[in-house]
Scaffold this motif. Structure first.
Motif, short mmCIF file in Angstrom:
data_model
loop_
_atom_site.label_atom_id
_atom_site.label_comp_id
_atom_site.label_asym_id
_atom_site.label_seq_id
_atom_site.Cartn_x
_atom_site.Cartn_y
_atom_site.Cartn_z
N TRP A 108 0.77 23.43 -3.30
CA TRP A 108 -0.65 22.25 -3.01
C TRP A 108 -0.95 21.34 -3.86
N ALA A 109 -0.70 21.53 -5.41
CA ALA A 109 -1.41 20.14 -5.72
C ALA A 109 -0.12 19.46 -6.08
N VAL A 110 0.58 19.58 -5.69
CA VAL A 110 1.82 18.10 -5.12
C VAL A 110 1.55 17.27 -3.89
N THR A 111 1.10 18.18 -3.43
CA THR A 111 0.70 17.45 -2.30
C THR A 111 -0.87 17.08 -2.21
N GLU A 112 -1.44 16.99 -2.70
CA GLU A 112 -2.80 16.69 -2.68
C GLU A 112 -2.83 15.28 -4.10
N CYS A 113 -2.13 15.21 -4.97
CA CYS A 113 -2.09 14.43 -6.03
C CYS A 113 -0.88 13.54 -5.00
N ALA A 114 -0.10 13.73 -4.36
CA ALA A 114 0.12 12.10 -3.27
C ALA A 114 -0.47 11.84 -2.11
N ARG A 115 -1.34 12.52 -2.44
CA ARG A 115 -1.99 12.48 -0.61
C ARG A 115 -3.38 11.20 -0.98
N TYR A 116 -4.11 11.31 -2.13
CA TYR A 116 -5.14 10.94 -2.30
C TYR A 116 -5.12 9.16 -3.20
N PRO A 117 -4.15 9.08 -3.51
CA PRO A 117 -3.97 7.64 -4.43
C PRO A 117 -3.29 6.58 -3.00
N MET A 118 -3.16 6.71 -1.25
CA MET A 118 -3.57 5.91 -0.28
C MET A 118 -5.03 5.50 -0.44
N PHE A 119 -5.61 6.32 -0.45
CA PHE A 119 -7.22 6.21 -0.34
C PHE A 119 -7.47 5.20 -1.07
N LEU A 120 -7.40 4.82 -3.13
CA LEU A 120 -7.62 4.36 -3.72
C LEU A 120 -6.93 3.17 -3.95
N LEU A 121 -5.93 3.26 -3.12
CA LEU A 121 -4.89 1.85 -2.55
C LEU A 121 -4.63 1.96 -1.42
N PRO A 122 -4.98 1.22 -0.71
CA PRO A 122 -5.21 1.58 0.83
C PRO A 122 -3.62 0.23 1.51
N THR A 123 -3.83 -0.53 0.29
CA THR A 123 -2.72 -1.68 0.77
C THR A 123 -0.68 -1.67 0.23
N SER A 124 -0.90 -0.01 -0.67
CA SER A 124 -0.11 -0.46 -1.22
C SER A 124 1.00 0.74 -0.87
N ALA A 125 1.77 0.06 -0.44
CA ALA A 125 3.43 0.46 0.15
C ALA A 125 3.22 1.70 -0.37
N VAL A 126 3.62 1.51 -1.38
CA VAL A 126 4.30 2.86 -2.15
C VAL A 126 3.20 3.54 -2.19
N ALA A 127 2.47 4.14 -2.14
CA ALA A 127 1.16 4.92 -2.36
C ALA A 127 1.57 5.47 -0.94
N ARG A 128 1.72 4.49 -0.10
CA ARG A 128 1.45 5.46 1.42
C ARG A 128 3.30 6.15 2.01
N THR A 129 4.29 6.06 0.78
CA THR A 129 5.37 5.92 1.27
C THR A 129 5.18 7.47 0.34
N VAL A 130 4.93 8.16 -0.20
CA VAL A 130 4.26 9.13 -1.40
C VAL A 130 4.25 9.45 -0.89
N ARG A 131 2.98 9.47 0.41
CA ARG A 131 2.11 10.66 0.90
C ARG A 131 3.14 10.76 1.96
N TYR A 132 3.45 10.23 1.82
CA TYR A 132 4.51 10.48 3.45
C TYR A 132 5.49 11.42 3.51
N VAL A 133 6.35 11.02 2.11
CA VAL A 133 7.66 11.48 2.29
C VAL A 133 7.31 13.69 1.21
N ALA A 134 6.24 13.32 0.43
CA ALA A 134 6.13 14.28 -0.63
C ALA A 134 5.76 15.70 0.40
N PRO A 135 5.47 15.72 1.14
CA PRO A 135 4.73 16.88 1.91
C PRO A 135 6.30 17.31 2.66
N VAL A 136 7.47 16.68 2.84
CA VAL A 136 8.91 16.79 3.49
C VAL A 136 9.44 18.01 2.68
#
Length: 86
Positions: A12-40
């Protein structure tokens, strides 16, 4: 706490930590990739650990008298499959 309970919280914690950086950095490709890959990785870990927690709690539940144990012949894999399917 059991290892299974710790794994549920870790997933749960890893999923949440991977989720929120995309809201802080919406244009970051790395943040977007981490958000969508972590739940896998974290979803199967969390779901499996949650099923293990549910199975491990059956003895405590039976000892409390709140519910009967599963019928004789009920296998661990049947229980885990039922929990994961629900």
């Amino acid at each position: 706490a059991t290892l299974a309970a710790k794994l549920v919280i870790l997933a749960w914690a890893v999923t949440e930590c991977a989720r929120y950086p995309m809201f802080l950095l919406p244009t970051s490709a790395v943040a977007r990739t981490v958000r969508y890959v972590a739940p896998v990785a974290t979803f199967p870990l969390g779901a499996g650990a949650e099923a293990a927690c549910a199975y491990l709690s059956l003895d405590l539940l039976a000892a409390s008298g709140a519910r009967e144990r599963p019928a004789k012949g009920w296998r661990v894999w049947n229980f885990m499959a039922a929990v994961l399917a629900s």
